[in-house]
Design a protein around this motif. Structure first.
Motif, short mmCIF file in Angstrom:
data_model
loop_
_atom_site.label_atom_id
_atom_site.label_comp_id
_atom_site.label_asym_id
_atom_site.label_seq_id
_atom_site.Cartn_x
_atom_site.Cartn_y
_atom_site.Cartn_z
N THR A 95 0.87 -1.17 0.00
CA THR A 95 0.00 0.00 0.00
C THR A 95 0.91 1.22 0.00
N SER A 96 0.75 2.09 -0.99
CA SER A 96 1.59 3.27 -1.12
C SER A 96 1.15 4.36 -0.14
N ALA A 97 2.00 5.35 0.03
CA ALA A 97 1.69 6.49 0.90
C ALA A 97 0.42 7.21 0.44
N THR A 104 3.38 -6.22 -6.62
CA THR A 104 4.61 -6.02 -7.38
C THR A 104 5.31 -7.36 -7.64
N TYR A 105 5.98 -7.41 -8.78
CA TYR A 105 6.75 -8.59 -9.19
C TYR A 105 8.13 -8.13 -9.63
N TYR A 117 7.55 -4.93 -11.95
CA TYR A 117 6.26 -4.85 -12.64
C TYR A 117 5.23 -4.56 -11.55
N ILE A 118 4.49 -3.48 -11.71
CA ILE A 118 3.56 -3.01 -10.69
C ILE A 118 2.14 -3.05 -11.23
#
Length: 135
Positions: A95-97, A104-105, A117-118
């Motif tokens: 979880t981003s800010a 993600t890979y 890879y997102i």
């Protein structure tokens, strides 16, 4: 040619300096060319998505070449997260800010940088966006 120059360098004293310089230049120019050739061959060979190869840790660096084919064949945007994980494996949930959810890979190395890879997904678990990132 480099081997021949190295032999001349060892056995003929008068031509050592010239042969040594030529050997050095040949060796230095061949090594990067082999690296580029290897990258081109790997890129061509692994451009088609293959689930078995994608999930084999030995070939994780080849994943980066499969992404275009993967997205074209499987229409990742619009899939549910569990469908993606069935196809690509677990990945890493983040979880981003800014509050966005991602899977993600690791997909390889690009020069000195790590390539990822997102896949972003919404609150319903549906993939809304995909992209690669180089760190």
């Amino acid at each position: 040619a480099a081997y021949l120059c190295a032999c001349i360098t060892i056995f003929f004293k008068k031509k050592r300096l010239v042969s040594g310089i030529v050997s050095f230049i040949l060796i230095i120019s061949v090594i990067p060319a082999l690296g580029v050739a290897n990258t081109v061959v790997a890129a061509k060979e692994y451009q088609t998505f293959n689930q078995e190869i994608w999930n084999d840790p030995e070939y994780y660096n080849c994943r980066q070449y499969m992404i275009d084919d993967l997205e074209e064949k499987h229409k990742i945007v619009g899939m549910k997260t569990y469908e993606v994980k069935d196809l690509l494996g677990k990945g890493t949930d983040e979880t981003s800010a800014d509050g966005s959810n991602k899977i993600t890979y690791d997909v390889g190395v690009s020069g000195l940088w790590h390539k990822t890879y997102i896949l972003e997904y919404d609150e319903n678990g549906i993939i809304t966006k995909t992209y690669t990132s180089v760190d």
